[in-house]
Design an enzyme around this catalytic site. Structure first.
Site, PDB file in Angstrom:
ATOM      1  N   ARG A 180       1.075  -1.108  -0.015  1.00 44.95           N
ATOM      2  CA  ARG A 180      -0.023  -0.133   0.006  1.00 44.95           C
ATOM      3  C   ARG A 180       0.995   1.177   0.258  1.00 44.95           C
ATOM      4  NH1 ARG A 180      -4.301   3.100  -0.797  1.00 44.95           N
ATOM      5  NH2 ARG A 180      -5.009   4.852   0.704  1.00 44.95           N
ATOM      6  N   THR A 221      -4.772  -0.198  -3.862  1.00 48.01           N
ATOM      7  CA  THR A 221      -5.398   1.061  -4.218  1.00 48.01           C
ATOM      8  C   THR A 221      -6.592   1.069  -5.075  1.00 48.01           C
ATOM      9  OG1 THR A 221      -4.440   3.284  -5.292  1.00 48.01           O
ATOM     10  CG2 THR A 221      -3.946   1.018  -6.354  1.00 48.01           C
ATOM     11  N   GLU A 226       1.277  15.270   2.586  1.00 46.56           N
ATOM     12  CA  GLU A 226      -0.112  15.631   3.529  1.00 46.56           C
ATOM     13  C   GLU A 226      -0.961  16.396   2.293  1.00 46.56           C
ATOM     14  OE1 GLU A 226      -3.045  15.889   5.772  1.00 46.56           O
ATOM     15  OE2 GLU A 226      -1.342  15.163   6.830  1.00 46.56           O
ATOM     16  N   ARG A 231       0.707  15.083  -5.572  1.00 41.00           N
ATOM     17  CA  ARG A 231       1.885  14.204  -5.026  1.00 41.00           C
ATOM     18  C   ARG A 231       2.575  13.704  -6.011  1.00 41.00           C
ATOM     19  NH1 ARG A 231      -2.659  10.199  -2.717  1.00 41.00           N
ATOM     20  NH2 ARG A 231      -3.756  10.971  -4.544  1.00 41.00           N
ATOM     21  N   ASP A 249      -4.139  17.115  -7.670  1.00 43.76           N
ATOM     22  CA  ASP A 249      -3.499  16.117  -6.884  1.00 43.76           C
ATOM     23  C   ASP A 249      -1.749  16.269  -7.210  1.00 43.76           C
ATOM     24  OD1 ASP A 249      -1.887  13.940  -5.839  1.00 43.76           O
ATOM     25  OD2 ASP A 249      -3.158  12.387  -6.472  1.00 43.76           O
TER      26      ASP A 249
END
Length: 196
Positions: A49, A149, A92, A128, A126
């Site tokens: 994960r 996921t 975060e 990330r 997003d």
């Protein structure tokens, strides 16, 4: 390689003992963590994960998202499997940071969805960087994973970065009245697979 492996220690948890491995980004000094359960060596793909940091869901039990539920379910499945990895990706709020996440929550309280709120703050839906996670897998000696996921983009980026995702394992947990709109938005606007 964007990071280095810097420290490790045993981490007892309600699911059993994990090996906690700390990584440091070479360019920024930011840290990330892997929790390794059992023997991950060998040629059998590892259940894994990639869990992005969510202080509100993981530590404060927020019902606005499914993050805390996913974290617990992933650790449970890894322990039941007898081996696996949880990468705790320290980005975060889809990498907008905690304070901007709180600002995004305030916008959501005014009627914006999670994507619109990010856009209002000047961010992409997003932000990330999952290529860091590919490097963490490689530093752990893992190239083939069964990935827990619902995010096909995560599968795509990790695959492009050299990780063989042999199976996407759905992780659909934690839907409640407080996060239904959030989850529906992730499915509709971000392509998350929440019905499979």
């Amino acid at each position: 390689m964007q990071l280095k492996r810097v420290a490790e220690a045993k981490l007892p948890t309600p699911w059993g003992d994990f090996l906690m491995v700390g990584f440091e980004e070479l360019a920024t000094g930011h840290d990330h963590v892997a929790l390794v359960y059992g023997d991950i060596s060998g040629h059998t793909p590892v259940l894994a994960r990639v869990h992005s940091e969510c202080l509100t869901g993981d530590a404060l039990f927020s019902l606005r998202c499914d993050c805390g539920f996913q974290l617990e379910a992933a650790l449970t499945q890894i322990a039941e499997e007898g081996r696996g990895i949880l990468l705790y990706h320290r980005q975060e709020g889809r990498n907008i940071g905690l304070l901007n996440k709180i600002r995004a929550y305030a916008l959501q309280d005014q009627g914006y969805d999670t994507v619109e709120a990010n856009h209002q703050l000047g961010f992409a839906a997003d932000e990330r960087d999952f290529t860091l996670c590919a490097d963490m897998f490689k530093l752990l000696g893992v190239n083939e994973v069964r990935l827990l996921t619902n995010n096909p983009k995560k599968v795509e980026i990790l695959t492009e970065a050299g990780i063989n995702i042999v199976e996407r394992v759905p992780l659909i947990v934690g839907r409640n009245p407080n996060n239904e709109h959030y989850l529906d938005t992730k499915a509709e606007k971000m392509g998350h697979l929440l019905n499979k």
